[in-house]
Write an enzyme that holds these catalytic residues in place. Structure first.
Site, PDB file in Angstrom:
ATOM      1  N   SER A  97       0.612  -1.214   0.078  1.00  0.00           N
ATOM      2  CA  SER A  97      -0.069   0.132   0.192  1.00  0.00           C
ATOM      3  C   SER A  97       0.711   1.163   0.228  1.00  0.00           C
ATOM      4  CB  SER A  97      -0.685  -0.393   1.388  1.00  0.00           C
ATOM      5  OG  SER A  97      -2.196   1.004   1.301  1.00  0.00           O
ATOM      6  N   HIS A 122      -2.613  -1.130  -4.034  1.00  0.00           N
ATOM      7  CA  HIS A 122      -3.758  -1.330  -4.426  1.00  0.00           C
ATOM      8  C   HIS A 122      -4.007  -0.152  -4.416  1.00  0.00           C
ATOM      9  CE1 HIS A 122      -4.748  -1.666   0.590  1.00  0.00           C
ATOM     10  NE2 HIS A 122      -3.854  -0.983  -0.007  1.00  0.00           N
TER      11      HIS A 122
END
Length: 195
Positions: A97, A122
Site C-alpha cells: 500500500s 492497491h
C-alpha cells in the site's frame, strides 16, 4: 517494542546509543510498521536532520510496512522530494500500500528490495458515513487521492496509467523480482550497499 542499544568505544571512552540513533549516524532511516502521523513525523524529522548534516550525501530509507494513512505517507513523499539529498529506498520484509508507494518514490536507480521481500499495490481505502452530501464530498476526495497515487505510480514505474488503474483495482502482489520487471524498484539486492 524492545529497542537494543549498542556501545561504541572511542578515544574519549564508551558511549551507548539506541540502535536507531546509531543507524542514523550512517544516514539510515527505518520506516517500520503502520504509516501514521507519528511515524511520518519521525521519518520527516530524520530526513530533514540528515539534509542539514550533509545535503550532498545519500539517505537510505529502509521500509518494512503494511501501509497506512495516505496523508501521513504523502508527508514523507513530499519531504523526500523537498530535500536535496537523494533518498535510496530499500524494502525489507514487505512494502504494501503506502509502503509500496514510498518504495517506488526513491531516487531512480536507487530503489531496491531484498530477495524475499513482498510488494503490494492497491487503491486507497476509505469510508464515509453521515449525510448524503458529506458522503459525496468524501467520495470525491478519495477519488482525487486515488488519481494522484496512480499518476505518481505510473511516473515512477514507467507503466501506462491505464495499467496502474487496472492493477490497483484490487490487491496486486509482487515478488522483489517482479517489482523490478514492473518498474517499482531498480534492483534486487543480494548483498549490502556498503560492501
Amino acid at each position: 517494542m524492545f529497542v537494543p542499544y549498542v556501545i561504541e568505544r572511542t578515544s574519549r571512552g564508551e558511549r551507548s546509543y539506541d540502535i536507531y540513533s546509531r543507524l542514523l549516524k550512517d544516514r539510515i532511516v527505518m520506516l517500520s510498521g503502520e504509516i501514521n502521523d507519528e511515524v511520518a513525523s519521525s521519518v520527516v524529522a530524520q530526513l530533514l536532520f540528515l539534509e542539514a548534516e550533509d545535503p550532498d550525501k545519500d539517505i537510505y530509507l529502509y521500509i518494512n510496512s503494511p501501509g497506512g494513512v495516505v496523508t501521513s505517507g504523502f508527508s514523507i513523499y513530499d519531504t523526500m522530494n523537498y530535500i536535496k539529498p537523494a533518498v535510496s529506498t530499500i524494502c525489507i520484509g514487505q512494502a504494501a500500500s503506502m509502503g509500496a508507494f514510498l518504495l517506488s518514490c526513491g531516487e531512480k536507480g536507487k530503489r531496491y528490495a531484498l530477495p524475499n521481500a513482498r510488494i503490494m499495490i492497491h487503491q486507497p481505502l476509505g469510508g464515509a458515513q453521515g449525510q448524503a452530501t458529506d458522503i459525496e464530498i468524501t467520495t470525491k476526495e478519495i477519488l482525487r487521492i486515488k488519481a494522484t497515487l496512480n499518476k505518481i505510480l505510473a511516473e515512477n514505474s514507467g507503466q501506462k496509467l491505464s495499467k496502474i488503474e487496472k492493477d490497483t483495482d484490487r490487491d496486486f502482489y509482487m515478488s522483489a523480482q517482479e517489482a523490478v520487471k514492473y518498474g517499482l524498484i531498480d534492483k534486487v539486492l543480494e548483498k549490502s550497499l556498503t560492501e
